[in-house]
Motif scaffolding. Structure first.
Motif, PDB file in Angstrom:
ATOM      1  N   UNK A  10       0.939  -1.069  -0.184  1.00 42.05           N
ATOM      2  CA  UNK A  10      -0.148  -0.009  -0.058  1.00 42.05           C
ATOM      3  C   UNK A  10       1.067   1.258  -0.059  1.00 42.05           C
ATOM      4  N   UNK A  11       0.304   2.314  -0.606  1.00 42.64           N
ATOM      5  CA  UNK A  11       0.978   3.431  -0.728  1.00 42.64           C
ATOM      6  C   UNK A  11       0.226   4.710   0.180  1.00 42.64           C
ATOM      7  N   UNK A  12       0.593   5.827   0.094  1.00 41.53           N
ATOM      8  CA  UNK A  12      -0.002   6.973   0.908  1.00 41.53           C
ATOM      9  C   UNK A  12      -1.508   7.256   0.504  1.00 41.53           C
TER      10      UNK A  12
END
Length: 218
Positions: A210-212
């Motif tokens: 997952x990213x921001x």
């Protein structure tokens, strides 16, 4: 294979020796089977939210298991010939539940609940102890809620051998299910020529990338 042969020959004594060697706990005949008092004591360490989660998980799996059993029942007539398909429950089943440094109530629920729904009379659980001989209390609570008949503080290949061939204190079972480490998996493969198993369980670890921009709540 040496462990399996040793348990077949030595019975309880071999279980005691391997539990001392591998788990660091001096097992004996009195401590091998977990008592009803110990199971009830385990409730003191589990909160109500965890108990309700176990009950909900069992309830959901019961619904799925019952529907699966219904789906294999067949009653049809073909060219005037009645055709039926039924199932008959096994007499007993052995469920291996990993333990030691962590508790795995989900493994217990997923092994025991389908067996209960199928109508199996005798459900046995083996799970490894800590060095102090403790079993994670959430595993014991799950076993109680799911209706396990016998629980033994034995792990590893020696537990699989005991379930498959029996000892002075443990009657052999009709089938062995449940996940475990590579030694448990190897033992299940080895005894499968004499006792049916579910399957050789593989790794089940998950990795989430997952990213921001990801929503942590989802």
């Amino acid at each position: 294979s040496d462990i399996i042969e040793s348990v077949k020959r030595g019975g309880n004594i071999s279980l005691f020796q391997y539990t001392k060697s591998f788990d660091g706990f001096p097992l004996n005949e009195e401590s091998m089977r977990i008592s009803p008092e110990e199971i009830q004591k385990s409730y003191e360490y589990i909160n109500e939210e965890e108990i309700e989660a176990i009950k909900e998980a069992r309830s959901r799996l019961e619904c799925v298991s019952k529907r699966l059993l219904e789906s294999i029942l067949v009653d049809i007539e073909f060219n005037g010939i009645p055709i039926s398909q039924r199932y008959s429950p096994l007499e007993s089943i052995g469920c291996y539940v990993p333990g030691g440094r962590a508790g795995y109530p989900s493994s217990l629920i997923m092994s025991v609940t389908p067996a209960k729904c199928a109508g199996i009379d005798r459900i046995v659980v083996c799970t490894p102890p800590s060095k102090q001989g403790d079993i994670n209390p959430i595993t014991l609570v799950a076993a109680d809620i799911c209706g396990v008949d016998e629980i033994y503080r034995i792990g590893g290949a020696q537990a699989i051998a005991a379930l498959a061939y029996g000892t002075e204190s443990i009657e052999p079972v009709s089938k062995i299910v449940g996940p475990g480490n590579k030694y448990v998996t190897a033992a299940k493969r080895a005894v499968s020529q004499d006792v049916p198993i579910d399957m050789p369980a593989g790794p089940s670890e998950l990795l989430i990338l997952a990213d921001e921009t990801a929503d942590a709540m989802l």
